[in-house]
Motif scaffolding. Structure first.
Motif, short mmCIF file in Angstrom:
data_model
loop_
_atom_site.label_atom_id
_atom_site.label_comp_id
_atom_site.label_asym_id
_atom_site.label_seq_id
_atom_site.Cartn_x
_atom_site.Cartn_y
_atom_site.Cartn_z
N LEU A 29 0.83 -1.20 0.00
CA LEU A 29 0.00 0.00 0.00
C LEU A 29 0.86 1.25 0.00
O LEU A 29 0.50 2.27 -0.61
CB LEU A 29 -0.93 0.00 1.21
CG LEU A 29 -2.04 -1.08 1.20
CD1 LEU A 29 -2.83 -1.04 2.51
CD2 LEU A 29 -2.96 -0.89 0.00
N LEU A 66 0.20 3.83 -2.89
CA LEU A 66 -0.64 4.95 -2.48
C LEU A 66 0.13 6.20 -2.05
O LEU A 66 -0.40 7.31 -2.16
CB LEU A 66 -1.56 4.52 -1.34
CG LEU A 66 -2.55 3.40 -1.65
CD1 LEU A 66 -3.38 3.07 -0.41
CD2 LEU A 66 -3.46 3.78 -2.81
N THR A 67 1.34 6.03 -1.55
CA THR A 67 2.03 7.16 -0.94
C THR A 67 2.23 8.31 -1.93
O THR A 67 1.96 9.48 -1.60
CB THR A 67 3.39 6.73 -0.37
OG1 THR A 67 3.18 5.75 0.65
CG2 THR A 67 4.13 7.92 0.21
N ARG A 113 0.53 8.98 -4.61
CA ARG A 113 -0.76 9.58 -4.96
C ARG A 113 -1.26 10.48 -3.83
O ARG A 113 -1.77 11.57 -4.08
CB ARG A 113 -1.79 8.48 -5.24
CG ARG A 113 -1.47 7.64 -6.48
CD ARG A 113 -2.55 6.62 -6.74
NE ARG A 113 -2.24 5.81 -7.93
CZ ARG A 113 -3.04 4.85 -8.40
NH1 ARG A 113 -4.18 4.59 -7.78
NH2 ARG A 113 -2.69 4.18 -9.48
N VAL A 114 -1.13 10.01 -2.60
CA VAL A 114 -1.56 10.81 -1.46
C VAL A 114 -0.72 12.09 -1.38
O VAL A 114 -1.23 13.18 -1.13
CB VAL A 114 -1.46 10.00 -0.16
CG1 VAL A 114 -1.75 10.88 1.06
CG2 VAL A 114 -2.42 8.83 -0.19
N THR A 143 0.88 13.75 4.28
CA THR A 143 1.12 12.32 4.03
C THR A 143 1.84 11.68 5.22
O THR A 143 1.48 10.58 5.67
CB THR A 143 1.95 12.14 2.76
OG1 THR A 143 1.27 12.72 1.65
CG2 THR A 143 2.20 10.66 2.47
#
Length: 413
Positions: A115, A119-120, A122-123, A132
C-alpha cells in the motif's frame, strides 16, 4: 536530500534496531508480552510523529536532525514490537501451523509495504508531503490500538489455560548471560537470516532510483510500483508458502534453496536489460520462502522462556547487517542529488555487493544443514517425524526453563 542522506535515514533505523532489540527481547522475556506491546507500540507512534514534524522544517538545519530523531525513536519501537509479535505467535502456534502463522503476519506486514508503494505518491500529490507523513502517524495510532487488543486476547488465553503464573515463574529465571549457551544452530540461523536480508532491504530501498537510471521509459511512479513487486509477491505467497512448509517440513533445505535461487536475481539486474519486473517478482518469491522457513526455525532450536531474547538478538544482527549495507550502498552511489542520474557502473557495483551477501547466505545455510543433521535433524524433520518427536514422553514441555538452571547449560548445545 542526497542519496547518502536518504540511505542514512534507513541506516539509523537499522542501527537503532540493532542496539535496542537485544535489551527489548530480554525485557519481554522478563516482564511479559503485555509490557512490550504497550511500550513499543507507543514508541512507534511517537517516532512517526517526530518524523512528520521534521518535514515542517524543510530548507532549514533542523530538517535532517528531526527526521533522524524520529527514525531513531520509531526504530526503537518497531523492531521491538516485531519481537513481541513473533514471541506471541511462536507460543500459540508452536508445533502446529507455525510457518503459516509467521507467513500470515508477514503477509499483513507486506500489505502495508504494498500500500505504501501504490498509495504514498498519490496521497502526496493530492495532500503534500507533510499531511502524508501525518497520515502515517495516524496509521501508527491504529496499530497502537490493535496492539492493545492483542495484549488483552493474550491475557485471556493465558488465564483460560492456567499458564499465566507458570510463565511468570519461568520469566524470573531468565538471565542475560544465558546468551552464551544458545546452540550453534541458532547462530547459523542468525547468520543465514542476516545475509539474505542484506540482499533484500537495501536493494528495495534504492530499487526505484535504480530502475529509472538503468531502464528507459519508466516514470518515478512506475518505478516505485515495480520495486514494490517484491512485497506484492510475498503478500500473495506468504500464507501458501507457510502451509507448504508446515506440511513438508525441511526448513533447512528451503533456506538453502531460496538463497541459491536468489543469485540469478542480482545477476540479471547487473548484467542484462531484462525487464526489472521479472527480477523484483522473482526476489519476492524467494523472500517469501526465506521468511517462512528461517524465522519460524528459531523457536525450534531455543527454549520458549528465552525466545524473546533470542529473537531480539537475531533481529539485532539482522539490522546491523542491513545498516552496514545501507551505508555501503550509499557510499557506492555517491553524494550527488537524487535528481542526478547515477552511472550504471556504480549500480553494477551495488549488484555485485548484493551477490556477495547472497553467496554468504548460501554458505551459512549449507553449514546450518550439516550441523542440524549431526544434532538430530530438527529443522529438516518431515511433518510426520516432527509429530512423533513431540509425542515422546521424555520431551520437556515448551515452557521448560532449559536456560534457567546451571546444570542444563550443556544439554541445549
Amino acid at each position: 536530500m542526497s542519496p547518502q542522506q536518504y540511505n542514512l535515514l534507513y541506516a539509523v533505523y537499522a542501527w537503532t534496531n540493532a542496539v535496542v532489540v537485544i535489551l527489548a527481547g530480554f525485557l519481554i522475556d522478563k516482564l511479559g508480552n503485555r509490557f512490550g506491546v504497550f511500550l513499543f507500540s507507543f514508541l512507534t507512534v511517537l517516532g512517526s510523529a517526530v518524523f512528520a514534524l521534521g518535514s515542517h522544517f524543510k530548507g532549514t538545519a533542523y530538517l535532517l536532525p528531526l527526521m533522524l530523531t524520529g527514525r531513531l525513536i520509531f526504530g526503537s519501537g518497531n523492531g521491538s514490537l516485531t519481537i513481541v509479535q513473533n514471541r506471541i505467535t511462536a507460543f500459540w502456534f508452536k508445533g502446529k501451523e507455525l510457518a503459516l502463522a509467521f507467513g500470515l503476519t508477514l503477509a499483513f506486514s507486506r500489505l502495508g509495504s504494498v500500500l505504501n508503494f501504490f498509495l504514498t505518491q498519490r496521497v502526496e500529490a493530492h495532500f503534500g508531503i507533510q499531511w502524508t507523513l501525518w497520515g502515517g502517524t495516524l496509521l501508527c495510532v491504529l496499530g497502537f490500538l490493535a496492539a492493545i487488543t492483542v495484549s488483552a486476547l493474550d491475557k485471556m488465553g493465558m488465564r483460560q489455560l492456567g499458564l499465566e503464573g507458570l510463565i511468570q515463574q519461568e520469566s524470573k529465571k531468565v538471565r542475560f548471560q544465558d546468551l552464551r549457551y544458545l546452540p550453534l544452530r541458532y547462530w547459523l540461523l542468525v547468520l543465514t537470516i542476516m545475509f539474505f536480508y542484506n540482499g533484500v532491504f537495501p536493494f528495495v530501498a534504492d530499487a526505484s532510483k535504480f530502475i529509472q537510471d538503468k531502464y528507459s521509459g519508466y516514470s518515478q511512479r512506475e518505478a516505485a510500483y515495480i520495486a514494490g513487486a517484491v512485497y506484492d509477491s510475498s503478500l500473495v505467497l506468504s500464507a501458501t508458502v507457510g502451509i507448504l512448509i508446515d506440511s513438508v517440513g525441511l526448513r533447512g533445505v528451503f533456506a538453502v534453496g531460496c538463497a541459491v535461487l536468489t543469485l540469478p536475481v542480482f545477476a540479471l539486474l547487473a548484467f542484462t536489460f531484462v525487464p526489472p519486473l521479472v527480477s523484483t517478482l522473482w526476489l519476492g518469491v524467494t523472500y517469501s520462502f526465506a521468511a517462512a522457513s528461517m524465522w519460524p526455525s528459531i523457536p525450534l532450536v531455543v527454549p520458549q522462556a528465552t525466545l524473546g531474547t533470542a529473537m531480539g538478538l537475531a533481529t539485532s544482527v539482522q539490522m546491523i547487517g542491513i545498516g552496514v549495507c545501507n551505508l555501503i550502498v550509499g557510499q557506492i552511489l555517491g553524494t550527488e542529488s537524487s535528481d542526478v542520474k547515477i552511472p550504471l557502473e556504480r549500480w553494477q557495483q551495488v549488484m555485485f555487493f548484493m551477490l556477495a551477501n547472497t553467496i554468504g547466505c548460501i554458505v551459512s545455510s549449507l553449514i546450518l544443514n550439516i550441523v542440524d543433521k549431526r544434532q538430530g535433524g530438527t529443522l529438516n524433520n518431515t511433518t510426520k517425524r516432527s509429530q512423533e518427536t513431540q509425542e515422546e514422553p521424555n520431551e520437556p514441555p515448551e515452557t521448560s526453563p532449559l536456560l534457567g538452571e546451571e546444570n542444563d547449560h550443556r544439554a541445549i548445545n
